[in-house]
Motif scaffolding. Structure first.
Motif, PDB file in Angstrom:
ATOM      1  N   ILE A   1      36.173  38.250  35.124  1.00  0.00           N
ATOM      2  CA  ILE A   1      36.688  38.367  34.106  1.00  0.00           C
ATOM      3  C   ILE A   1      37.174  39.467  33.347  1.00  0.00           C
ATOM      4  CG2 ILE A   1      35.549  38.717  31.690  1.00  0.00           C
ATOM      5  CD1 ILE A   1      32.741  37.980  32.771  1.00  0.00           C
ATOM      6  N   VAL A   2      38.024  39.425  33.101  1.00  0.00           N
ATOM      7  CA  VAL A   2      39.293  39.510  32.395  1.00  0.00           C
ATOM      8  C   VAL A   2      39.179  40.372  31.400  1.00  0.00           C
ATOM      9  CG1 VAL A   2      41.660  38.980  32.384  1.00  0.00           C
ATOM     10  CG2 VAL A   2      41.845  40.616  32.670  1.00  0.00           C
ATOM     11  N   ARG A   3      39.799  41.721  30.559  1.00  0.00           N
ATOM     12  CA  ARG A   3      39.954  41.675  29.464  1.00  0.00           C
ATOM     13  C   ARG A   3      41.157  42.218  28.814  1.00  0.00           C
ATOM     14  NH1 ARG A   3      33.327  45.053  28.605  1.00  0.00           N
ATOM     15  NH2 ARG A   3      32.235  43.180  28.734  1.00  0.00           N
ATOM     16  N   ILE A   4      41.636  41.528  28.850  1.00  0.00           N
ATOM     17  CA  ILE A   4      43.599  41.971  28.609  1.00  0.00           C
ATOM     18  C   ILE A   4      43.105  42.761  27.029  1.00  0.00           C
ATOM     19  CG2 ILE A   4      45.435  40.654  28.259  1.00  0.00           C
ATOM     20  CD1 ILE A   4      43.758  38.147  29.729  1.00  0.00           C
ATOM     21  N   PHE A   5      43.896  43.777  27.304  1.00  0.00           N
ATOM     22  CA  PHE A   5      44.971  44.658  26.742  1.00  0.00           C
ATOM     23  C   PHE A   5      46.004  43.942  26.100  1.00  0.00           C
ATOM     24  CE2 PHE A   5      41.271  46.461  27.426  1.00  0.00           C
ATOM     25  CZ  PHE A   5      41.084  47.509  26.349  1.00  0.00           C
ATOM     26  N   ASN A   6      47.062  44.579  24.663  1.00  0.00           N
ATOM     27  CA  ASN A   6      47.507  43.486  24.416  1.00  0.00           C
ATOM     28  C   ASN A   6      49.040  44.011  25.466  1.00  0.00           C
ATOM     29  OD1 ASN A   6      46.492  45.814  22.028  1.00  0.00           O
ATOM     30  ND2 ASN A   6      48.138  44.367  20.690  1.00  0.00           N
ATOM     31  N   THR A   7      49.361  42.202  25.755  1.00  0.00           N
ATOM     32  CA  THR A   7      50.636  42.347  26.306  1.00  0.00           C
ATOM     33  C   THR A   7      51.676  41.570  25.700  1.00  0.00           C
ATOM     34  OG1 THR A   7      48.944  41.942  28.137  1.00  0.00           O
ATOM     35  CG2 THR A   7      51.179  40.830  28.408  1.00  0.00           C
TER      36      THR A   7
ATOM     37  N   ARG B   1      45.354  40.113  40.856  1.00  0.00           N
ATOM     38  CA  ARG B   1      44.197  41.185  42.041  1.00  0.00           C
ATOM     39  C   ARG B   1      43.001  40.144  41.950  1.00  0.00           C
ATOM     40  NH1 ARG B   1      47.262  46.621  43.854  1.00  0.00           N
ATOM     41  NH2 ARG B   1      49.728  45.935  43.744  1.00  0.00           N
ATOM     42  N   LEU B   2      42.061  40.914  39.950  1.00  0.00           N
ATOM     43  CA  LEU B   2      41.290  40.265  40.055  1.00  0.00           C
ATOM     44  C   LEU B   2      40.712  38.981  40.753  1.00  0.00           C
ATOM     45  CD1 LEU B   2      38.570  41.266  38.951  1.00  0.00           C
ATOM     46  CD2 LEU B   2      39.624  40.206  36.813  1.00  0.00           C
ATOM     47  N   LEU B   3      41.706  38.155  40.680  1.00  0.00           N
ATOM     48  CA  LEU B   3      40.647  37.034  40.931  1.00  0.00           C
ATOM     49  C   LEU B   3      40.074  36.920  42.970  1.00  0.00           C
ATOM     50  CD1 LEU B   3      40.625  33.684  40.364  1.00  0.00           C
ATOM     51  CD2 LEU B   3      43.218  33.722  41.099  1.00  0.00           C
ATOM     52  N   LEU B   4      41.333  37.024  43.355  1.00  0.00           N
ATOM     53  CA  LEU B   4      41.542  37.310  44.509  1.00  0.00           C
ATOM     54  C   LEU B   4      40.514  39.025  44.949  1.00  0.00           C
ATOM     55  CD1 LEU B   4      44.653  37.139  45.732  1.00  0.00           C
ATOM     56  CD2 LEU B   4      42.879  34.994  45.422  1.00  0.00           C
ATOM     57  N   SER B   5      39.525  39.598  44.096  1.00  0.00           N
ATOM     58  CA  SER B   5      38.890  40.690  44.587  1.00  0.00           C
ATOM     59  C   SER B   5      37.379  39.879  44.490  1.00  0.00           C
ATOM     60  CB  SER B   5      39.023  41.606  43.952  1.00  0.00           C
ATOM     61  OG  SER B   5      37.926  40.810  42.388  1.00  0.00           O
ATOM     62  N   ASP B   6      36.402  40.600  45.276  1.00  0.00           N
ATOM     63  CA  ASP B   6      35.205  40.193  44.921  1.00  0.00           C
ATOM     64  C   ASP B   6      34.280  40.333  43.878  1.00  0.00           C
ATOM     65  OD1 ASP B   6      35.075  42.636  45.631  1.00  0.00           O
ATOM     66  OD2 ASP B   6      34.047  42.259  47.743  1.00  0.00           O
ATOM     67  N   TYR B   7      34.910  41.008  42.357  1.00  0.00           N
ATOM     68  CA  TYR B   7      34.110  41.271  41.916  1.00  0.00           C
ATOM     69  C   TYR B   7      33.766  40.878  40.736  1.00  0.00           C
ATOM     70  CZ  TYR B   7      32.701  45.354  38.479  1.00  0.00           C
ATOM     71  OH  TYR B   7      31.792  46.311  37.714  1.00  0.00           O
ATOM     72  N   PRO B   8      32.661  40.847  40.174  1.00  0.00           N
ATOM     73  CA  PRO B   8      32.317  39.380  38.873  1.00  0.00           C
ATOM     74  C   PRO B   8      31.728  40.155  37.831  1.00  0.00           C
ATOM     75  CG  PRO B   8      30.561  40.364  40.076  1.00  0.00           C
ATOM     76  CD  PRO B   8      31.194  41.234  41.100  1.00  0.00           C
ATOM     77  N   TYR B   9      32.303  41.674  37.585  1.00  0.00           N
ATOM     78  CA  TYR B   9      32.068  41.852  36.289  1.00  0.00           C
ATOM     79  C   TYR B   9      33.151  41.915  35.435  1.00  0.00           C
ATOM     80  CZ  TYR B   9      28.026  42.578  38.610  1.00  0.00           C
ATOM     81  OH  TYR B   9      26.047  41.930  38.953  1.00  0.00           O
ATOM     82  N   PRO B  10      33.671  42.395  34.178  1.00  0.00           N
ATOM     83  CA  PRO B  10      34.170  42.696  33.082  1.00  0.00           C
ATOM     84  C   PRO B  10      35.829  44.038  33.281  1.00  0.00           C
ATOM     85  CG  PRO B  10      32.540  41.575  32.152  1.00  0.00           C
ATOM     86  CD  PRO B  10      31.929  42.433  33.530  1.00  0.00           C
ATOM     87  N   VAL B  11      36.643  43.773  33.758  1.00  0.00           N
ATOM     88  CA  VAL B  11      37.261  44.982  34.480  1.00  0.00           C
ATOM     89  C   VAL B  11      39.140  44.999  33.322  1.00  0.00           C
ATOM     90  CG1 VAL B  11      39.576  45.234  35.904  1.00  0.00           C
ATOM     91  CG2 VAL B  11      36.979  44.106  36.752  1.00  0.00           C
ATOM     92  N   ASN B  12      38.973  45.676  32.718  1.00  0.00           N
ATOM     93  CA  ASN B  12      40.506  46.355  31.396  1.00  0.00           C
ATOM     94  C   ASN B  12      41.185  45.797  32.222  1.00  0.00           C
ATOM     95  OD1 ASN B  12      38.527  46.489  30.000  1.00  0.00           O
ATOM     96  ND2 ASN B  12      38.371  49.322  29.906  1.00  0.00           N
ATOM     97  N   ILE B  13      42.236  44.863  31.801  1.00  0.00           N
ATOM     98  CA  ILE B  13      43.856  44.970  32.642  1.00  0.00           C
ATOM     99  C   ILE B  13      44.785  45.576  31.489  1.00  0.00           C
ATOM    100  CG2 ILE B  13      45.434  43.595  33.654  1.00  0.00           C
ATOM    101  CD1 ILE B  13      43.528  44.625  35.766  1.00  0.00           C
ATOM    102  N   GLY B  14      45.247  46.516  31.414  1.00  0.00           N
ATOM    103  CA  GLY B  14      46.053  46.913  30.430  1.00  0.00           C
ATOM    104  C   GLY B  14      46.386  48.133  30.417  1.00  0.00           C
ATOM    105  N   ASN B  15      48.406  48.716  29.830  1.00  0.00           N
ATOM    106  CA  ASN B  15      48.399  50.185  30.315  1.00  0.00           C
ATOM    107  C   ASN B  15      47.798  51.261  29.122  1.00  0.00           C
ATOM    108  OD1 ASN B  15      50.435  52.046  30.119  1.00  0.00           O
ATOM    109  ND2 ASN B  15      52.399  50.565  30.380  1.00  0.00           N
TER     110      ASN B  15
END
Length: 326
Positions: free
Chosen positions: A172-178, A228-242
């Protein structure tokens, strides 16, 4: 050795099209899917000639079938700008609920890993800043933004249910303003709205007093984090943003300087439930993925501005939208 196969929904959209490019570059067989309700085939037409790319026009809110093996699914089908989800609220809720359910079922049937695109909007109008993944949010489920916020919150919940109950490999990726090339100039988000107004010689509209903050991540950085998140082994939400936070007023002033417009900022009433702060805590992405943004706002804005300047005049002049501070 045969290529890995990946299904990318929302493939003709802004972010989905850049993800198609990235996985083509990594030598995957990419299956793009989009109902084109907000996507644009021009974003992916350069891929049609490739033997390792195929496209299906399909609404994932109905049953999804993809023949053959699937190794990965990226679920990016959803309206993502206020003008879209306020105009098509039912479709927004359906793609986040029914669409996610269908794709989770497909992932289970194929033994594929699935990454779903969530959003910083799950935090609502946050009472803490920066926003860590452990923050549960301050969301109005029946406000105008509720159709998008709650669709994404449900999407996260059903994704985790499939992970815990069925053992499905989920991300799960939590996307910030992109931002970046291929954004729609009239999609109602603050960055294209400001640049569009500058290109048309109009004053730049700020809602509220401009003290609200946003944090803008260039699309190449966002795509790298998702990869990188897709290929990781972490199933919980991760923030991706600046995490480089800026007020809307300061951002408008940057756009005026960048574009050389002689126009000024004008102020209008703040929309309902407009978030006052938006800044990601990216410590998880740094620790788990070794990721952090590389492209500064000045460089990213320059590239994005050149893209918008290259659009046909009729697209620049078209302004059938309401702008929100997203």
């Amino acid at each position: 050795m045969s290529r890995k196969r990946i299904l990318i929904t929302g493939a003709a959209g802004f972010l989905g099209s850049h993800l198609c490019d990235r996985f083509i570059k990594e030598d995957y067989h990419v299956i793009g899917m989009d109902n084109l309700i907000t996507g644009d085939l021009r974003n992916i037409e350069h891929l049609f000639k490739l033997e390792n790319f195929e496209f299906y026009k399909h609404d994932v809110s109905t049953f999804v079938h993809v023949p053959g093996q699937l190794d990965y699914i990226l679920h990016f089908a959803s309206p993502a700008s206020p003008i879209d989800y306020l105009k098509i609220p039912i479709q927004t809720l359906k793609v986040g609920s029914l669409g996610t359910h269908h794709l989770l079922g497909l992932a289970r049937a194929k033994g594929a890993r699935i990454l779903v695109a969530s959003t910083s909007e799950v935090y609502g109008d946050p009472t803490v800043s920066p926003q860590p993944e452990e923050y549960w949010g301050n969301v109005n489920p029946v406000g105008p933004r509720g159709v998008y916020d709650e669709a994404k919150r449900f999407q996260e919940a059903i994704t985790m249910a499939y992970h815990t109950f069925h053992g499905l490999e989920t991300r799960i990726v939590r996307i910030f303003n992109t931002y970046g090339p291929r954004m729609r100039l009239n999609d109602g988000r603050v960055l294209p709205a400001f640049i569009g107004q500058a290109l048309r010689g109009e004053d730049l509209t700020v809602f509220g007093d401009g003290s609200q903050t946003r944090s803008f991540c260039y699309v190449d950085d966002q795509v790298e984090g998702i990869y990188r998140l897709l290929l990781s082994d972490y199933p919980y939400p991760v923030n991706i943003g600046n995490p480089d936070e800026i007020t809307i007023k300061q951002f408008g002033e940057e756009i005026i300087k960048l574009t050389g417009t002689t126009q000024k900022l004008v102020y209008k009433e703040l929309p309902v439930d407009d978030p006052k702060q938006r800044r990601p805590d990216i410590s998880k992405a740094q620790e788990l993925l070794g990721w952090e943004p590389k492209i500064g706002r000045a460089e990213g804005l320059r590239i994005t501005y050149e893209y918008f300047r290259s659009l046909p005049d009729q697209e620049i002049k078209h302004k059938d939208f309401t702008y929100y501070n997203k």
